[in-house]
Design a protein around this motif. Sequence first.
Motif, short mmCIF file in Angstrom:
data_model
loop_
_atom_site.label_atom_id
_atom_site.label_comp_id
_atom_site.label_asym_id
_atom_site.label_seq_id
_atom_site.Cartn_x
_atom_site.Cartn_y
_atom_site.Cartn_z
N UNK A 88 13.22 113.82 -22.65
CA UNK A 88 12.51 112.58 -22.32
C UNK A 88 11.66 112.19 -23.50
N UNK A 89 11.59 110.90 -23.77
CA UNK A 89 10.73 110.42 -24.84
C UNK A 89 9.27 110.68 -24.50
N UNK A 90 8.46 110.90 -25.53
CA UNK A 90 7.06 111.24 -25.27
C UNK A 90 6.31 110.06 -24.67
N UNK A 91 6.79 108.84 -24.86
CA UNK A 91 6.11 107.67 -24.29
C UNK A 91 6.87 107.10 -23.09
N UNK A 92 7.68 107.92 -22.46
CA UNK A 92 8.48 107.48 -21.31
C UNK A 92 7.60 106.98 -20.16
N UNK A 93 6.46 107.61 -19.94
CA UNK A 93 5.59 107.17 -18.85
C UNK A 93 5.04 105.77 -19.13
N UNK A 94 4.77 105.47 -20.40
CA UNK A 94 4.28 104.13 -20.76
C UNK A 94 5.37 103.08 -20.56
N UNK A 95 6.60 103.44 -20.88
CA UNK A 95 7.73 102.51 -20.68
C UNK A 95 7.90 102.23 -19.19
N UNK A 96 7.78 103.25 -18.36
CA UNK A 96 7.92 103.06 -16.92
C UNK A 96 6.81 102.16 -16.37
N UNK A 97 5.57 102.33 -16.86
CA UNK A 97 4.47 101.47 -16.43
C UNK A 97 4.70 100.03 -16.85
N UNK A 98 5.24 99.83 -18.07
CA UNK A 98 5.52 98.47 -18.54
C UNK A 98 6.62 97.83 -17.71
N UNK A 99 7.63 98.60 -17.35
CA UNK A 99 8.71 98.07 -16.50
C UNK A 99 8.18 97.72 -15.11
N UNK A 100 7.31 98.55 -14.57
CA UNK A 100 6.72 98.25 -13.26
C UNK A 100 5.90 96.96 -13.31
#
Length: 124
Positions: free
Chosen positions: A50-62
Amino acid sequence: MLCPNNQVLSYSTTSRDSYREFKSNPTICANCPHLQQCTHSRNHQKVVQKLIWESHVERAEDFRHSEEGKASYTLRSQTIERVFADAKEKHGMRYTLLRGLDRVRNWVRLKFAAMNLKKPTLWA
């Protein structure tokens, strides 16, 4: 991270390509009923990156799919895309006469710096 058999994939390392690696315990996976759908490795170990900024990408998608995000996305054509349209039409950025990535990159930075300096002068 969990595998299909609800076993925890523990953190292993972070690669140089900015991926976090999570690995399963091969002794548990050797007798797992979901082994064929989970992994085909010889040592019976599932590895997930998993990319280290995956959680940030998920928040942006939400945010993008929320009502507020949809409303702000409709303003994109008036703000962001307008800058690139002006760059192409008014500042000769349809084509470049330069060769080499560094020269073109510096040319583009100079053009956008000039565009940013032009904004406050037009407002005054």
